[in-house]
Design a protein around this motif. Structure first.
Motif, PDB file in Angstrom:
ATOM      1  N   ARG A  82       9.077   4.008   4.760  1.00 34.00           N
ATOM      2  CA  ARG A  82       8.103   3.584   3.747  1.00 34.00           C
ATOM      3  C   ARG A  82       7.847   2.086   3.757  1.00 34.00           C
ATOM      4  N   VAL A  92       0.821  -1.218   0.000  1.00 33.47           N
ATOM      5  CA  VAL A  92       0.000   0.000   0.000  1.00 33.47           C
ATOM      6  C   VAL A  92       0.855   1.269   0.000  1.00 33.47           C
ATOM      7  N   GLU A  93       2.178   1.112  -0.081  1.00 35.02           N
ATOM      8  CA  GLU A  93       3.056   2.288   0.003  1.00 35.02           C
ATOM      9  C   GLU A  93       2.734   3.324  -1.052  1.00 35.02           C
ATOM     10  N   ALA A  94       2.417   2.880  -2.255  1.00 29.55           N
ATOM     11  CA  ALA A  94       2.144   3.818  -3.347  1.00 29.55           C
ATOM     12  C   ALA A  94       0.875   4.626  -3.103  1.00 29.55           C
ATOM     13  N   GLU A  95       0.047   4.183  -2.168  1.00 27.18           N
ATOM     14  CA  GLU A  95      -1.214   4.879  -1.894  1.00 27.18           C
ATOM     15  C   GLU A  95      -1.088   5.895  -0.765  1.00 27.18           C
ATOM     16  N   THR A  96       0.059   5.914  -0.092  1.00 26.71           N
ATOM     17  CA  THR A  96       0.240   6.826   1.039  1.00 26.71           C
ATOM     18  C   THR A  96       0.990   8.069   0.588  1.00 26.71           C
ATOM     19  N   SER A 150       7.404   3.308  -7.026  1.00 27.12           N
ATOM     20  CA  SER A 150       7.507   3.700  -8.432  1.00 27.12           C
ATOM     21  C   SER A 150       8.911   4.192  -8.763  1.00 27.12           C
ATOM     22  N   THR A 198       6.023   9.496  -7.534  1.00 23.90           N
ATOM     23  CA  THR A 198       4.968   9.717  -6.545  1.00 23.90           C
ATOM     24  C   THR A 198       5.029   8.749  -5.365  1.00 23.90           C
ATOM     25  N   SER A 199       5.936   7.795  -5.421  1.00 23.68           N
ATOM     26  CA  SER A 199       6.112   6.845  -4.317  1.00 23.68           C
ATOM     27  C   SER A 199       7.494   6.245  -4.400  1.00 23.68           C
TER      28      SER A 199
END
Length: 453
Positions: free
Chosen positions: A155, A132-136, A202, A198-199
């Motif tokens: 992260r 879920v890291e990309a969503e934070t 990515s 953005t994360s």
């Protein structure tokens, strides 16, 4: 009027200094007086090849990154291209939580691009955190540098650091994610972050090198000692061992370098603390920046085992920093290198020591061998008695590329650039590997030769 014969001093007899001396010889010609001054009683620095069980084994650096051209090109120049060998293509393992795990694929210095690549090595909560890291919310400041631990730990969690990232950083720098900065150690990741990733996930995905069938590493069949000997012969320099250069002093049309006297050109190819001391009076800004670069110490224990010992069919074993062992890595040399597999003994290397922990250096050789054998048994289940061993201590062997390292290097190089006839080079500058040292030495030699033209 007869042109004066140029005189040059290279301070430091490691791989950087020897390449610098060779490049100076090539540029200045056969009449040039070139002197290499080395504080220790041997040349080669952290490259050392010893005889173990009837053949050569490197007990310092053993390989170089195959995708960089510097070492193969240098070997070709020196007429030793036939010494080039590549590994057998086997993958390493990671020892963590009492088990051996496959080295995760799809990671950048152990940092995963997604949860799937590290499954089995970390617990379910950590996998979920990665997933879920990309969503934070992600906040990256391109104007600063942080440690790998600061970036990745926040992260992806502590387990990723200790079980995946630290084992790899320990192999490259004898360091930890806490002591290594993102910009110097992971430039492609920093570039992806600066470009607006953005994360972290990515950024890692975009920074991963493209797949390649080319060998990752290369080495020399006879060990790095072959390269060291070839450089010494080709440089044709006067060698002064057991002599410490405390400082250099500017004179009319040159420099005074004790204990060798007046020279026209100087290449300082020494570790950062020694560089700081030498330049303290002459280039204080460079000296101050060099003083901030710290060193890590380590130990290599080379072992020959009976020929019937069955090692895991892997290139090595990296040890998680939360595994509770003293050894940080085993190189299963007879598995990793095909040219060593033919030997009558099974060869391996155990590495101990990290930045901030010099305790292995204080152990006796007997204690270090005992520790290595004990941890090998823990990792592999083997109960073995070595037939031959060698212990090599590396005091201050590797610089730490801490946060802000690139700024420190820029300060040093900028300050020295204004000092005619003096150049600096070494593993503290633009990479700790042998290819980077070759490139650093080549640049330094070219810089001082501009003065001689």
């Amino acid at each position: 009027m007869t042109r004066a014969v140029p005189r040059a001093a290279v301070v430091g007899g490691g791989i950087t200094g020897l390449v610098a001396a060779y490049r100076l010889r090539t540029e200045l010609g056969p009449e040039a007086q070139i002197t290499v001054v080395e504080e220790s009683d041997r040349l080669g620095g952290t490259l050392r090849t010893v005889d173990l069980a009837g053949g050569p084994l490197d007990v310092g650096a053993e390989a170089f990154i195959g995708r960089r051209p510097e070492v193969p090109a240098l070997m070709a120049e020196l007429g030793i291209a036939d010494q080039l060998v590549h590994p057998a293509g086997k993958r390493p393992l990671i020892y963590s939580s009492g088990e051996l795990h496959a080295m995760p694929a799809g990671t950048l210095m152990g940092i995963p691009a997604g949860a799937q690549s590290i499954e089995g090595l970390v617990d379910a909560a950590t996998l979920q955190q990665i997933a879920v890291e990309a969503e934070t919310a992600f906040d990256w400041d391109p104007s600063i540098d942080v440690s790998v631990a600061q970036l990745v730990g926040g992260r992806f969690g502590e387990q990723v650091l200790r079980r995946s990232v630290d084992p790899l950083l320990g192999g490259v720098y004898s360091g930890l994610s806490d002591s290594i900065g993102v910009r110097a150690a992971l430039p492609t990741l920093a570039a992806a972050l600066d470009a607006g990733a953005t994360s972290l996930s990515s950024a890692v995905a975009s920074a991963l090198p493209p797949p390649s069938s080319e060998p990752v590493f290369g080495a020399l069949r006879g060990g790095y000692g072959v390269l060291v000997d070839a450089l010494i012969a080709a440089a044709g320099a006067r060698i002064v061992l057991g002599a410490r250069v405390e400082s250099i002093c500017g004179e009319r049309k040159g420099w005074r370098v004790d204990p060798i006297g007046h020279v026209d050109l100087v290449v300082l190819a020494v570790p950062a603390p020694a560089l700081s001391a030498i330049l303290a009076d002459t280039v204080p800004d460079a000296a101050d920046a060099a003083a901030d670069i710290e060193l890590a110490s380590s130990v290599v224990v080379g072992m020959a085992l009976p020929s019937d010992v069955e090692l895991p069919d892997n290139s090595g074993v990296l040890v998680a920093t939360d595994a509770g062992l003293s050894v940080k890595a085993f190189t299963l040399s007879s598995r990793k290198w095909t040219h060593l597999a033919d030997r009558d003994s099974v060869l391996l290397r155990a590495s101990l020591g990290r930045f901030g922990d010099d305790s292995p250096l204080g152990l006796s050789d007997t204690e270090l061998v005992r520790t290595a054998v004990r941890d090998l048994g823990t990792v592999t289940g083997l109960d073995v008695t070595p037939t031959a061993t060698v212990v090599q201590r590396w005091h201050g062997g590797l610089p730490q590329y801490a946060p802000g390292h690139l700024d420190r290097v820029a300060e040093i190089e900028c300050a020295v650039r204004d000092v005619p006839g003096v150049a600096v080079a070494g593993a503290w500058s633009h990479g700790v590997g042998v290819p980077a040292c070759v490139a650093s030495a080549t640049r330094a030699a070219a810089a001082v030769c501009e003065v001689a033209r």
